[in-house]
Design an enzyme around this catalytic site. Structure first.
Site, PDB file in Angstrom:
ATOM      1  N   TRP A 172       0.819  -1.208   0.000  1.00  0.00           N
ATOM      2  CA  TRP A 172       0.000   0.000   0.000  1.00  0.00           C
ATOM      3  C   TRP A 172       0.856   1.263   0.000  1.00  0.00           C
ATOM      4  O   TRP A 172       0.535   2.253  -0.650  1.00  0.00           O
ATOM      5  CB  TRP A 172      -0.979  -0.024   1.167  1.00  0.00           C
ATOM      6  N   ASP A 244      -1.302   6.559   6.302  1.00  0.00           N
ATOM      7  CA  ASP A 244      -2.433   5.712   5.942  1.00  0.00           C
ATOM      8  C   ASP A 244      -2.603   4.727   7.096  1.00  0.00           C
ATOM      9  O   ASP A 244      -1.768   3.853   7.313  1.00  0.00           O
ATOM     10  CB  ASP A 244      -2.119   4.985   4.636  1.00  0.00           C
ATOM     11  N   LYS A 268     -11.989  -1.954   7.434  1.00  0.00           N
ATOM     12  CA  LYS A 268     -11.130  -2.930   8.085  1.00  0.00           C
ATOM     13  C   LYS A 268     -11.352  -2.988   9.598  1.00  0.00           C
ATOM     14  O   LYS A 268     -11.274  -4.049  10.191  1.00  0.00           O
ATOM     15  CB  LYS A 268      -9.660  -2.628   7.782  1.00  0.00           C
TER      16      LYS A 268
END
Length: 433
Positions: A172, A244, A268
């Protein structure tokens, strides 16, 4: 003349009562055989393979009408969309048809009406309480996933020629860097790719660009299971730290004041898919590049309190229920303790298996949320996943890019779920080791 009551008229008399299709089925009576490791083996028939359940699920049914975990639900170890608290789901179920005295579902409300305004305002207030977010920061409920912010952040904070730094500890972080290349001048000052993303660097060793506009990290790499335990400081005195936090958001306390921007996809750890949360220092708002689409301009969303267009209303409502539940259970300090205990049990089982199970991540930076592991005998992995699913433990297959297995044990995963997985792992080792 009296008319027969229709199903709809009966439902309207008690709109919050679920239909019969929602009632729990009475669990079948099973024989529980205690074992020496503290778990129960619960076969439905003595001549069939043993079915493993956790001792913490066994309750005295004479004193309770409902088990801790519904017998019809699985333990969902998916990385996202992921498990939600059962209490939150039940509350949402009770309010699905009519929310309080509004006469309608949250899904039918005007996002500018007083009812939804009360929902989004409380969600923001509870999140501010959970993370101790000061009035110096704006909280935005947006759409597009965290991936959209890979572009939104450089567009809002940088000019095309501005340098920025990236520490890339997984897939990511790498994706965020590649997207930023379109809108500024990013540099990867450290990458864990050569070591298959199993480490985090020493911050003292980072050679930061002294003029970098910001330093970007991914606080927890969902795929590779690498998590920052503390955070670097930008060398540039005017630089800011951006994170993030999609897969460890609200899993532990965080000092928000150390960051310029925190962003996270909700699916999540705090809600269903469709909501992205951005926490941004207010003095960073209002400098978007001219090419910035209106839907990516933080100034527009901040000025309109996340209501510039129709937001993901029901998703925000669900996030609000999760925030409320976190507060009721003692806040993020308590959840950090719970998450550490779950992770410790699982990692210990891996480490004490004499190599049958292996976690590649350096022990100092192992994630509390996403636990990747492989088997010494890779040909057994499909069997492991299949047999676990038969025991109502699902979504244990690793990400397609790395293979193996991955157990995501977010806030909503109860200790009983991890204990059941560990019991299964020990039994699988005994059978195949």
């Amino acid at each position: 003349m009296a008319m027969a009551a229709s199903p709809h008229s009966l439902l309207l008399k008690n709109p919050n009562r679920p239909s019969n299709s929602f009632f729990l089925k009475t669990p079948n009576t099973t024989l529980s055989l205690p074992s020496t490791n503290g778990f129960f083996f619960t076969p439905s028939r003595l001549n069939k393979p043993l079915s493993i359940t956790c001792a913490t699920q066994v309750q005295d049914r004479s004193t309770t009408t409902m088990p801790t975990q519904s017998q019809d639900r699985v333990f969902n170890f998916a990385a996202g969309p992921a498990i939600l608290p059962e209490s939150v789901l039940k509350k949402a179920e009770s309010e699905l048809y009519i929310w309080r005295d509004s006469g309608m579902s949250v899904m039918e409300m005007s996002h500018r009406g007083k009812d939804f305004l009360s929902i989004i305002q409380k969600a923001e207030s509870d999140l501010r309480t959970l993370l101790n977010i000061s009035s110096d920061y704006a909280v935005l409920f947006l759409q597009g996933g965290a991936t959209t912010q890979f572009a939104g952040i450089p567009l809002n904070l940088c000019k095309p020629e501005d340098p920025v730094d990236f520490v890339v500890t997984g897939s990511w972080g790498d994706k965020a860097f590649k997207e930023a290349q379109k809108y500024c001048k990013p540099s990867v000052i450290w990458s864990g790719k050569s070591e298959k993303y199993t480490k985090i660097p020493s911050f003292d060793a980072l050679e930061q660009n002294p003029g970098a506009k910001y330093l970007h990290i991914c606080a927890n790499e969902t795929i590779h299971g690498v998590e920052f335990k503390n955070y670097p400081t930008p060398n540039n005195k005017d630089g800011i730290l951006i994170a993030d936090m999609s897969s460890n958001f609200c899993s532990k306390p965080v000092d928000v004041s150390k960051f310029g921007v925190i962003y996270a996809g909700a699916q999540k750890n705090v809600g269903p898919s469709g909501v992205t949360i951005v926490i941004i220092r207010k003095d960073l708002i209002g400098n978007a590049q001219g090419i910035t689409p209106v839907m990516l301009d933080f100034k527009i969303h901040a000025e309109n309190n996340s209501l510039y267009n129709t937001p993901p209303c029901y998703g925000i409502y669900m996030c609000g229920l999760v925030f409320e539940d976190l507060l009721e259970q003692g806040g993020l300090q308590e959840f950090e303790k719970k998450n550490m205990k779950k992770a410790e049990i699982l990692y210990n089982t891996i480490d004490e298996s004499n190599g049958f199970y292996r976690c590649p991540v350096d022990k100092s930076v192992r994630s509390l949320m996403n636990v990747p592991f492989t088997l010494e005998k890779p040909d057994l992995e499909s069997e492991f996943i299949k047999k676990a699913a038969e025991e109502k433990m699902v979504q244990l297959k690793g990400h397609r890019s790395v293979g193996g297995m991955r157990a995501s044990i977010y806030n909503a995963m109860p200790l009983a779920g991890v204990e059941k997985l560990v019991a299964f792992m020990k039994d699988f080792l005994a059978r195949h080791g």
